[in-house]
Design an enzyme around this catalytic site. Structure first.
Site: not given
Ligand code: NDP
Ligand code: 2IT
Length: 444
Positions: A124, A164
């Protein structure tokens, strides 16, 4: 292995890293019994070798804003374990990023990737750069400066970053562009790329869709139909949006979304049309979720999370530790039947204890959100064979992978009374495979 002793030791050697300690604790606690059946693991000090990352790169990132001011941020890449494949995992851009958060995420990623059945190790990276309010030109200059340092540590067979929090298609595009220039190669070193330059169909959708596929598997064990179920979704970024999209397609009713400022509650349900508005709001205008409430005239609660609202299913999809013990109590009191984690470690240890005590369906992120990295793995395969697969082909593979992960959780996590402890199941299945691979490769 004695969990408390291992943890005490890690806390002494790596103080002030609470998220890392939390993630390690959760895994060790649930694999202790299984691990202790293998004295050869203990002799080889496997625990420390699997808890401490192989290496961590940290570097200064310097970039210039639109007004000509120069800024510095810290950049990191944690390469946790490459026993079963090249390091693989996303890049997070968020003001809160620090070594503890990236170490927890890289640790989790290693066992999540193991569960996918694809040959990927765990890693990561990220930066404490805050993308909020930045222009596209500033984002581009930051991403280029970040990759100017990162590029020498990554490669298609070495370490493959992706998105992420704060990193989506736009950022991956800028990072890949700079990588390609510096490395003088066009390979699958990043995943989540644009569709015109090697990206896989369904990658943007994969985490959210995958989480709903996993949820369907869990509901099937109780003969519950998802149709008509009210769903509490947090976040409003990539994972939350595509979670809602699949829920709506299946006739479920998402009623909440959130961001770091607050949450909206729409009792009528977030429809496909309203979701299009959210996608534009977040992807194009980078606005606040409060604007949804202004547009559709529903409730908005500033500075709060949606867990006190009435719903049948919760899908936390924002960030770590967003469900506290008392939030979990509210969910249980309101009759929630399932919690399926789109985010990484969104439930605190207290919350997990509450949900499991109530014997509701509870899937940890490393199982339920593995769809994202799974389709990243499929993107790597397509890049290696220089072909691209149809959306249907990728989606079918994703469904198969999620159901396979579910099956493994049931296999390793079913308790004497029949309750499936998905945390235990996922941790044992994910951990044992990596452990065997490390053992087979000698002391390195
Ligand atoms: P994005 O940046 O697209 O969206 C993040 C969302 O979460 C936004 O709405 C953001 O609000 C909110 N957020 C972030 N930090 C905080 C915080 N500290 N407190 C409250 N709200 C928060 O990210 P993703 O949707 O990609 O990721 C969301 C989660 O999913 C994370 O935990 C990530 O690790 C996990 N994940 C993502 C994957 C991927 O493929 N993208 C795969 C597997 C897991 P704001 O806009 O106000 O910051
Ligand atoms: O937390 C996760 O699994 C991710 N943000 C996606 C990682 C990836 O390599 O697609």
């Amino acid at each position: 292995m004695k969990v408390e002793q291992v943890l005490e030791d890690l806390k002494r050697r790596f103080p002030n890293e609470p998220e890392y300690h939390q993630a390690v604790h959760e895994v060790l606690e649930s694999i202790e019994e299984e691990y202790n059946k293998h004295p050869e693991f203990e002799k080889a000090n496997l625990i420390e070798r699997l808890c401490i990352p192989d290496r961590i790169f940290s570097f200064r990132v310097t970039w210039v804003d639109d007004k000509g001011n120069t800024h510095t941020n810290m950049g990191y890449r944690v390469q946790h374990c490459n026993a079963i494949g090249p390091y693989k995992g996303g890049i997070r851009l968020h003001a809160s990023v620090n070594p503890s958060i990236l170490k927890f995420l890289a640790f989790e990623q290693t066992f999540k990737n193991s569960l996918t059945t694809l040959p990927m190790g765990g890693g990561k990276g990220g930066s404490d750069f805050n993308p909020k309010g930045k222009s596209s030109a500033e984002i581009m200059r930051f991403c280029q400066a970040f990759v100017t340092e990162l590029w020498r540590h990554i490669g298609p067979d070495t370490d493959v970053p992706a998105g992420d929090i704060g990193v989506g298609g736009r950022e991956v595009g800028y990072m890949f562009g700079m990588y390609k220039k510096l490395a003088r190669e066009f390979t699958g070193t990043f995943t989540g790329k644009g569709i015109t330059f090697g990206g896989s169909l369904i990658r943007p959708e994969a985490t959210g869709y995958g989480n709903v596929y996993f949820l369907l598997e869990m509901l099937k064990t109780k003969n519950v139909d998802i149709k008509g179920k009210k769903c509490l979704v947090s976040g409003s970024g990539n994972v939350a949006q595509y979670t809602c999209e699949k829920l709506i397609e299946l006739g479920a009713i998402p009623v909440t979304l959130s961001d770091s400022s607050g949450y909206i509650y729409d009792p009528e349900g977030i429809t496909a049309e309203k979701l299009e508005y959210v996608k534009e709001l977040k992807e194009l205008y980078r606005g606040r979720i409060s604007e949804y409430a202004d547009t559709y005239g529903c409730k908005y609660v500033a500075g709060a999370r949606p867990w006190g609202e009435k719903g049948d299913i919760a899908l936390p999809s924002a960030t770590q530790n967003e469900i506290s013990g008392s939030d979990a109590e509210k969910l249980v009191a309101n009759g929630v039947i399932a919690v399926s984690e789109g985010a990484n470690m969104p439930s605190t240890p207290e919350a997990i204890a509450v949900l499991q005590k109530a014997k509701i369906l509870y899937a940890p992120g490393k199982a339920a959100n593995a769809g994202g990295v799974s389709v990243s793995g499929l993107e790597m395969t397509q890049n290696s064979e220089r072909l691209s697969w149809s959306a249907e082909q990728v989606d079918n593979q994703l469904k198969w992978i999620m159901s396979n992960i579910h099956e493994n959780c049931v296999k390793y996590g079913t308790e004497a009374d029949g309750y499936v402890n998905y945390v235990k199941g996922a941790n044992i299945a994910g951990f044992m495979k990596v452990a065997r691979a490390v053992m087979a490769q000698g002391i390195i």
